[in-house]
Design an enzyme around this catalytic site. Structure first.
Site, short mmCIF file in Angstrom:
data_model
loop_
_atom_site.label_atom_id
_atom_site.label_comp_id
_atom_site.label_asym_id
_atom_site.label_seq_id
_atom_site.Cartn_x
_atom_site.Cartn_y
_atom_site.Cartn_z
N ASN A 71 0.90 -1.19 0.02
CA ASN A 71 -0.05 0.09 -0.09
C ASN A 71 0.96 1.35 -0.02
OD1 ASN A 71 -1.71 -1.87 0.48
ND2 ASN A 71 -2.44 -1.10 2.48
N CYS A 258 -7.18 4.63 -6.67
CA CYS A 258 -6.21 5.38 -7.36
C CYS A 258 -6.07 6.60 -7.60
CB CYS A 258 -5.89 4.56 -8.76
SG CYS A 258 -5.43 2.60 -8.19
N ARG A 432 -25.90 7.08 -12.13
CA ARG A 432 -24.96 6.41 -13.15
C ARG A 432 -25.61 6.27 -14.61
NH1 ARG A 432 -19.68 5.07 -11.37
NH2 ARG A 432 -19.71 5.02 -9.33
C1 UGA Z 1 -8.01 2.84 -13.08
C2 UGA Z 1 -7.57 3.05 -14.41
O1 UGA Z 1 -8.57 2.96 -15.12
C3 UGA Z 1 -6.51 1.75 -14.72
O2 UGA Z 1 -5.85 1.94 -15.73
C4 UGA Z 1 -5.38 1.99 -13.60
O3 UGA Z 1 -4.22 0.76 -13.62
C5 UGA Z 1 -6.18 1.74 -12.15
O4 UGA Z 1 -6.86 2.72 -11.91
C6 UGA Z 1 -5.12 1.68 -11.03
O5 UGA Z 1 -4.29 2.83 -10.91
O6 UGA Z 1 -4.70 0.94 -10.17
P1 UGA Z 1 -10.04 1.47 -11.60
O7 UGA Z 1 -9.81 2.42 -10.47
O8 UGA Z 1 -9.87 -0.14 -11.47
O9 UGA Z 1 -8.96 1.67 -12.77
O10 UGA Z 1 -11.32 1.55 -12.31
P2 UGA Z 1 -11.99 2.78 -13.57
O11 UGA Z 1 -12.75 1.57 -14.42
O12 UGA Z 1 -10.82 3.66 -14.14
O13 UGA Z 1 -12.89 3.53 -12.67
C7 UGA Z 1 -12.71 4.66 -11.70
C8 UGA Z 1 -13.90 5.29 -11.51
O14 UGA Z 1 -14.07 6.05 -12.26
C9 UGA Z 1 -15.11 4.35 -10.79
O15 UGA Z 1 -15.53 5.08 -10.01
C10 UGA Z 1 -15.87 4.57 -12.24
O16 UGA Z 1 -17.32 4.20 -12.01
C11 UGA Z 1 -15.70 5.99 -12.68
N1 UGA Z 1 -15.97 6.15 -14.08
C12 UGA Z 1 -15.19 5.62 -14.95
C13 UGA Z 1 -16.79 7.22 -14.50
O17 UGA Z 1 -17.26 7.88 -13.60
N2 UGA Z 1 -17.19 7.30 -15.65
C14 UGA Z 1 -16.41 6.81 -16.85
O18 UGA Z 1 -16.82 7.20 -17.80
C15 UGA Z 1 -15.40 6.05 -16.32
#
Ligand code: UGA
Length: 462
Positions: A71, A258, A432
């Site tokens: 972490n 992240c 959403r």
């Molecule tokens: C994110 C990145 O997308 C990954 O590439 C990265 O490796 C990862 O962080 C990390 O650093 O570990 P993650 O947090 O798992 O991945 O998920 P995301 O799909 O990016 O979603 C993040 C947040 O944004 C979620 O709350 C999702 O609902 C929101 N989101 C995503 C939106 O509100 N709108 C969108 O169009 C896309």
């Protein structure tokens, strides 16, 4: 690591953790995290060339390559509190590696770290290893997978990035790691860079992704004020190939372990090298995200005659996104706390998140979730939270339903039946934009959809 074990049968992978309970879970049928497809891969490799153990000394000591995935929480006190990454766990891992190493090793930064961490870690490794013949080569190999789609992302990544030093031994270490990935990833997708570029690329990628969400969320507020539809705007701009259509879904806010942490970290790095304007620019992405969550809470309260005091509100979804049980920095935490502060009673349903986790999250102080043993703050919050394992029971007697995670099952619910069980007027706040809003209105719901033209009821605010 499970994917490495799957694709490289001749490599022995041992995952070590000091937490016995977690290792026990990794060795069982019920893995400690929910990720579609992961259990199948673990089951195929476990006992063959994938092992889970608490014997850190033995396995780290024997390894040729050590991936460090500990972490890196945001600091809560001292210099850089609320911004900088706390490298306590990283330093602890480096000291451990140094103390048990009897052979030279490649140490890979897998957890996201601030720029120049490799330099600090290098010093810790060098000064704490008693054997002068042992050499450490540090690589930065940031992970770009997203939760919920991790197995697919690992199998077919857009790219793998490996950063190392420009010395011959640094370049050799890069090649060693590149060969591991080359088992299943085309060579042209394995990018190499210097250490600092790789570390910074990870923070920058997340900052850019989060920025797109904050940008579309900012526009969603303007859409509501003008009668435009944010989905139509997103579609229209996303067809421009220079912009692209991904990550343009307006939402109640981004969450996850992240985005916020990495941006704050980026800002801290900028500030520490005197780039205040650059830090301020990126900080706005986080501020806009906080604004979006707050705006949602205000919308709910405003629509319900400016009072939610004593009203039951069903919250559908607590995970930060669908197909994961992860709740770290989920927007649901701030939304629920905001509603409860105004007197609401939240009844939460999520298909994957356990009640215990929800209570833990709602009682944790900001930024503390990433530490193993934070002290709980006693608050009135928990008295006003109920967790339901049945979505129908959650809506029974409720004044409103708030959709905070885009779980597919929510789209299939019998909303006419739910409507019957709710107090009238019955409200739905779709954070959403996944529901059929026209149908909900037909049933009789007062429906709020983020960034969409408002119901007359909501415009007039009576
Ligand atoms: C994110 C990145 O997308 C990954 O590439 C990265 O490796 C990862 O962080 C990390 O650093 O570990 P993650 O947090 O798992 O991945 O998920 P995301 O799909 O990016 O979603 C993040 C947040 O944004 C979620 O709350 C999702 O609902 C929101 N989101 C995503 C939106 O509100 N709108 C969108 O169009 C896309």
């Amino acid at each position: 690591m499970a994917m490495v074990a799957l694709k490289c049968p001749e490599i022995e992978v041992v995952v070590v953790d000091i937490n016995e309970e977690r290792i026990k879970a990794w060795n069982s049928e019920k893995l400690p995290i929910y990720e579609p497809g992961l259990l199948e891969v673990v089951k195929e490799c476990r006992g063959r060339n994938l092992f889970f153990s608490t014997d850190t000394k033995k396995h780290v000591g024997e390894a040729d390559v050590v991936f460090v995935s500990v972490n890196t929480p945001t600091k809560t006190h001292g210099i850089g509190a609320g911004r900088a990454a706390d490298l306590t766990y990283w330093e602890g891992a480096a000291r451990l590696i140094a103390s048990v190493s009897t052979s030279s090793k490649i140490v890979v930064e897998k957890s996201t770290v601030p720029v120049k961490t490799a330099e600090a870690i290098g010093k810790v490794l060098k000064r704490n290893c008693l054997n002068p013949d042992v050499k450490f080569e540090i690589l930065s190999n940031p992970e770009f997978l997203a939760e919920g789609t991790a197995m697919e992302d690992l199998q077919h990544p857009d790219r793998v990035l490996i950063g190392g030093s420009d010395t011959p031994s640094g370049q050799k270490a890069i090649q060693t790691l590149a060969e591991v990935y080359a088992h299943w990833i085309p060579r042209e997708r394995i990018l190499t860079a210097n250490l600092w570029s790789a570390e910074l690329a990870k923070l920058t990628a997340n900052a850019f992704l989060a920025q797109r969400i904050s940008s579309i969320n900012a526009i969603s507020a303007l859409c509501e004020a003008t009668g435009a539809d944010v989905s139509q705007v997103a579609h229209a701009i996303g067809t421009d190939s220079r912009i692209g259509g991904k990550f343009l879904n307006a939402s109640v806010g981004f969450g996850g372990s992240c985005f916020q942490k990495d941006i704050l970290n980026l800002c801290y790095v900028c500030e520490s090298v005197g780039l205040k304007e650059v830090a301020d620019y990126w900080l706005q992405v986080v501020s806009m995200n906080d604004y979006q969550k707050q705006r949602f809470v205000e919308r709910v309260i405003g629509a319900m005659f400016n009072t939610v005091s004593g009203k039951k509100i069903a919250v559908y979804g607590f995970a930060f996104k669908k197909d994961t049980g992860d709740t770290r920095e989920t927007p649901a935490i701030d939304v629920c706390k905001g509603l409860i502060r105004d007197g609401a009673k939240c009844c939460i349903y999520d298909p994957e998140v356990k009640a215990e986790q929800i209570f833990r999250d709602l009682s944790a102080p900001k930024f503390e979730w990433d530490r193993p043993n934070y002290s709980r703050s006693q608050s009135h919050i928990l008295e006003n939270v109920q967790v339901q394992s049945d979505p129908v029971a959650a809506a029974d007697g409720a004044h409103a339903i708030c959709v905070l995670t885009e779980w597919d099952e929510f789209k299939k619910y019998d909303f006419a039946a739910l409507y019957e069980k709710m107090v009238k007027p019955a409200f739905i706040f779709d954070g959403r934009n996944i529901l059929d809003h026209a149908k909900l209105r037909e049933i009789g719901f007062i429906t709020y959809a983020l960034g969409k033209p408002l119901d007359p009821f909501l415009v007039k605010g009576y």
